[in-house]
Design an enzyme around this catalytic site. Structure first.
Site, PDB file in Angstrom:
ATOM      1  N   ASN A 147       0.688  -1.098  -0.010  1.00  9.57           N
ATOM      2  CA  ASN A 147       0.167  -0.017   0.233  1.00  9.57           C
ATOM      3  C   ASN A 147       0.810   1.211   0.077  1.00  9.57           C
ATOM      4  O   ASN A 147       0.893   2.006   0.923  1.00  9.57           O
ATOM      5  CB  ASN A 147      -0.955  -0.005   1.268  1.00  9.57           C
ATOM      6  CG  ASN A 147      -2.279   0.755   0.692  1.00  9.57           C
ATOM      7  OD1 ASN A 147      -2.291   1.610  -0.098  1.00  9.57           O
ATOM      8  ND2 ASN A 147      -3.220   0.765   1.857  1.00  9.57           N
ATOM      9  N   HIS A 195      -8.259   3.495   8.591  1.00 10.32           N
ATOM     10  CA  HIS A 195      -8.669   2.048   8.072  1.00 10.32           C
ATOM     11  C   HIS A 195     -10.378   1.975   8.366  1.00 10.32           C
ATOM     12  O   HIS A 195     -11.047   1.173   7.658  1.00 10.32           O
ATOM     13  CB  HIS A 195      -7.914   1.063   8.481  1.00 10.32           C
ATOM     14  CG  HIS A 195      -6.698   0.892   7.713  1.00 10.32           C
ATOM     15  ND1 HIS A 195      -5.695   1.395   7.924  1.00 10.32           N
ATOM     16  CD2 HIS A 195      -6.628  -0.121   6.692  1.00 10.32           C
ATOM     17  CE1 HIS A 195      -4.638   1.293   7.194  1.00 10.32           C
ATOM     18  NE2 HIS A 195      -5.226   0.143   6.059  1.00 10.32           N
TER      19      HIS A 195
END
Length: 509
Positions: free
Chosen positions: A347, A378
């Site tokens: 990521n 998140h």
């Protein structure tokens, strides 16, 4: 078995419902994949028929934005309006407040609105729905909003000597128009799965102007970017990434169900399986969860490349690089020999965002602050917080090991190989141990797993972080800066000494 009826507002269009039933996949996932494949085809047309040499930036912005909204509506129905609300609120803040504090307000509002949507989705609508959802695109939009406002703050409020070299490249000198802003946040290439990118890179792509960061790269004596006016074809790179997508998807569909992560907390498995076998199974079960991320992120990267976005200069042999906004490097992930190496290649764009928005700017405990921000970004599942809190102690321990142990193994290639093998195994197990709560989501199952391991990795990492000294970050930065300041002086002294020796030899001759 009764089937639950879900309104089109929750899952977007029901046009593909028959396909969803045939392949036995949730409709929202089918909509997502089909939209991404359609976006891939559209990207080729966007590059060929709406190339900057053939049309204006205004037209490219309008088309990219309208297509993005259409894909969002198809996938998420009217929940896609959250994308407009989040972007509209923060743009209003950008216009109405001064650049001195704009970035702080937008960070709070964008992250707060994202958190509100994540909490309501998890605890009000459907806890545990681990599939495509409307907050996924909002996560990327949050990154873009906050990155943009910090870059505007750097370009319009801070002095150039206060900026790092990277901040100077990304700094924005003018406020974007409303169309540019929505195009950046909601274009069809990145609306569903990202990846995030810098505003300057996106505008350079839309306007057809070379990106500044290419200008410093040299290939075969010729400068790339703005000095080398080329428009390389991305077709080979797109085909390569699509092959990676296909392979990743096949691996995930064929192997994932063989090694379910939930078995790590099965009572019979814990009671009757030797610990070494539990370690091996943990690695295999977490290994098979990664291909779905490889599929989604690589496909998103291929879509951007197909549109002509993502060119990052040339390699030393003159081959074009298309990794400007890539989100992962699979080989470096699977063979990572340190926790940092794994995070740097997983990521990637999110790691860049965390570094630019938090780590480089937080005056105290930047590592802990970065992990906490990542957990908040998140979502609302408790497992995310357990993962990132564990990640703090693992990172500190890994840093201490690298600073204190690694130098002793660099004396010979054989010693270095032994070190790499040991650290690879340790890194992979530490990553798997850390990420289990991220997959299990809830506190109960996550704590059950950690108890079955007697919190061994937590305890070991804390002991390593305490026992092995590492200089604080601000002291390391001061030493680096001191070294940079001394380098020209030392170089001058060396040259002076050399000239003096040469003169003495000449006189002696």
């Amino acid at each position: 078995m009764a089937t639950e009826t879900v309104s089109p507002a929750c899952t977007g269009s029901s046009l593909l419902q028959p396909i969803s039933e045939i392949i036995n996949l949730p409709l929202d996932q089918v909509n997502f994949v089909v939209c991404q494949l359609f976006a891939l085809l559209t990207a080729f047309g966007f590059r060929l028929y709406l190339h900057p040499s053939k049309t204006s930036p205004f037209v490219r912005h309008v088309v990219a934005t309208l297509l993005g909204f259409y894909f969002a509506l198809f996938c998420f129905g009217w929940y896609a309006l959250h994308f407009l609300v989040q972007s509209g609120l923060t743009y209003g803040i950008m216009i109405l407040t001064g650049v001195e504090h704009m970035h702080k307000y937008c960070l709070v509002v964008a992250l707060g609105y994202l958190s509100f949507c994540q909490i309501t989705r998890v605890y009000v609508f459907d806890y545990g729905m681990y599939s495509a959802d409307f907050t996924g695109p909002m996560m990327v939009i949050t990154q873009k909003i906050t990155s943009l406002t910090f870059e505007i703050h750097d370009g319009m409020c801070r002095k150039e000597e206060q900026l790092t070299p990277n901040q100077k490249i990304l700094a924005i000198k003018r406020m974007p128009s409303l169309l540019e802003y929505f195009s950046y946040n909601c274009n069809f290439m990145g609306i569903l799965a990202g990846p995030t990118c810098s505003y300057n890179d996106y505008i350079a792509f839309i306007e057809g102007t070379p990106c500044r960061r290419h200008g410093d790269q040299q290939t075969n004596g010729k400068a790339n970017g703005r000095h080398k006016q080329t428009d390389p074809s991305p077709n080979i790179e797109v085909v390569r990434k699509l092959a990676t997508c296909f392979f990743s998807l096949m691996v995930f569909l064929s192997v994932c169900k063989v090694f379910p992560v939930e078995r790590n907390i099965d009572d019979d498995f814990i009671a009757n399986t030797p610990f070494y076998a539990q370690v091996v199974y943990l690695y295999l079960s977490m290994l098979t969860t990664r291909p779905k991320y490889y599929f989604v992120w690589t496909l998103a990267d291929a879509i951007n490349n197909a549109a002509g976005f993502g060119f990052n200069g040339y390699t030393s042999d003159g081959s074009p690089r298309w990794d400007l906004i890539s989100n992962l490097r699979i080989a470096d992930i699977e063979f990572a020999t340190s926790f940092k190496m794994f995070l740097d290649n997983w990521n990637i764009q999110t790691a860049h965002w965390l570094k630019r928005v938090c780590y480089e700017r937080c005056p105290y405990n930047p590592t802990a602050a970065t992990f906490i921000l990542s957990a908040m970004w998140h979502g609302a599942y408790p497992g995310y917080y357990l993962t990132f809190l564990t990640g703090i102690v693992v990172t500190l321990a890994a840093r201490a090991m690298r600073h204190n142990v690694r130098p002793h193994f660099l004396g010979s290639p054989s010693h270095k190989l032994v070190y790499d093998v040991i650290t690879w195994a340790g890194t992979q197990i530490a990553i798997c141990y850390t990420v289990v709560p991220f997959v299990l989501l809830s506190v109960g199952p996550s704590m059950k797993f950690y108890r079955s391991w007697y919190f061994s990795v937590h305890i070991g990492c804390v002991l390593l972080a305490v026992a092995l000294p590492v200089k604080p970050r601000h002291m390391r930065l001061k030493e680096q800066q001191k070294g940079l300041h001394l380098a020209p002086i030392l170089s001058h002294l060396d040259s002076t000494s050399t000239d003096s020796n040469c003169n003495q030899k000449t006189k002696a001759t």
